[in-house]
Design an enzyme around this catalytic site. Structure first.
Site, short mmCIF file in Angstrom:
data_model
loop_
_atom_site.label_atom_id
_atom_site.label_comp_id
_atom_site.label_asym_id
_atom_site.label_seq_id
_atom_site.Cartn_x
_atom_site.Cartn_y
_atom_site.Cartn_z
N LYS A 177 0.83 -1.20 0.00
CA LYS A 177 0.00 0.00 0.00
C LYS A 177 0.87 1.26 0.00
O LYS A 177 0.57 2.23 -0.71
CB LYS A 177 -0.93 0.00 1.22
CG LYS A 177 -1.74 1.29 1.41
CD LYS A 177 -2.78 1.49 0.34
CE LYS A 177 -3.48 2.84 0.46
NZ LYS A 177 -4.22 3.02 1.71
N LYS A 244 1.24 12.28 6.01
CA LYS A 244 1.47 11.12 6.88
C LYS A 244 1.91 9.92 6.07
O LYS A 244 2.85 9.20 6.43
CB LYS A 244 0.19 10.83 7.67
CG LYS A 244 0.26 9.63 8.60
CD LYS A 244 -0.30 8.35 7.99
CE LYS A 244 -1.76 8.45 7.64
NZ LYS A 244 -2.31 7.16 7.14
#
Length: 302
Positions: A177, A244
């Site tokens: 991911k 992030k």
């Protein structure tokens, strides 16, 4: 609650932009559902839809054999899964915890033995497909962890995702991911630079978009980003979340002793945009910073 009823119940913590639609799809597919979110209004909405409301993550895990964390940050995931009011406090042997947020895979791997000591299996299953895929139940799930545990929860994942890929040991789904996100998030900065450069050179941004759409410069990232830029659509996945993600990508590389040039540069671009107050906007809002530098807007035709 009987043991069988508990085993068939799913607990879902984190009812945000992605988590909310994912949890709704679980209800639509007939899974008994217990939900928790720090936003009590979201919990009340799901209770109205037929779910049970929990008072916290531990209470949610007490009522379910399959427990899902879909929160934004690593710190939140650690607290939800292994904190003083976390899943670990009430989890039972044979339970499966699925971490579906994009978090630090090294932190996730540290949680694995803590849960294993209680007989609770941990899977990572971050998803791609954005909000549209979450709503339509067409997400891609990237899974890391025990294969038998995956088979146990596969019907639950299939209620939210149309493609489920097992990448290996715990953390491998997250690794996949992060790489996928990196290719999109870093590319988006280059797309913005290219459009801003063209506008500064006197090219029509709309014509640039139409031309690049049929050339080797085209990509999924371009088709997502360019129309939003031209139409000034800056709502979407918050840049704070993008930052992030890119930070996690660079941290992973650092932990593996690998140099990372492009992601680190993109990280600083996103940080500059956040410093200018754009953290709550979609990542395409970075274009506003470039427009300040060039003095030329990157807009579609009126």
């Amino acid at each position: 609650m009987s043991k069988q009823a508990r085993e068939q119940t799913v607990a879902f913590v984190g009812l945000g932009m992605m988590g909310g639609p994912m949890a709704e799809n679980l209800l639509k597919k007939g899974h008994p559902l217990v939900v928790y979110d720090i936003d009590k209004a979201k919990v009340r909405r799901f209770v109205e839809l037929g779910a049970l409301g929990a008072t916290g993550p531990a209470d949610a895990a007490r009522q379910a054999g399959i427990v899902i964390s879909m929160v934004d940050t690593t710190a939140q995931a650690e607290e939800v899964i292994a904190g003083s009011d976390g899943f670990i406090q009430t989890g039972q042997s044979g339970d499966v915890v699925i971490s579906m947020g994009t978090i630090d895979l090294m932190a996730l791997r540290r949680l694995h033995p803590k849960l294993a000591a209680k007989g609770v299996e941990l899977l990572d299953s971050p998803v791609t497909g954005m909000e549209k895929g979450a709503k339509e139940g067409t997400l891609n799930a990237y899974v890391g962890g025990d294969a038998a545990a995956l088979e146990k929860v596969r019907p639950v994942l299939q209620s939210m995702a149309t493609k489920i890929t097992h990448f290996g040991a715990i953390g491998q789904g997250l690794a996949m991911k992060l790489i996928n996100n990196m290719l999109f998030q870093v590319n988006r900065v280059l797309i913005i630079e290219g459009l801003a450069l063209g506008a500064k050179a006197g090219l029509d941004p709309q014509q640039m978009f139409e031309t690049i759409s049929g050339t080797t410069g085209n990509s999924v990232a371009f088709q997502y980003s360019a129309p939003r830029i031209l139409n000034r659509e800056f709502d979407g996945i918050r840049m704070d979340i993008t930052f992030k993600d890119v930070e996690l990508q660079t941290q992973l590389a650092k932990s593996l002793g690998m140099p990372m040039f492009m992601a680190n540069t993109a990280l600083q671009v996103y940080q500059m945009a956040r410093a200018q107050g754009l953290g709550d906007k979609d990542g395409v809002a970075v274009v506003q910073m470039y427009e300040q530098w060039t003095g030329v807007p990157v807009e579609g035709r009126k």
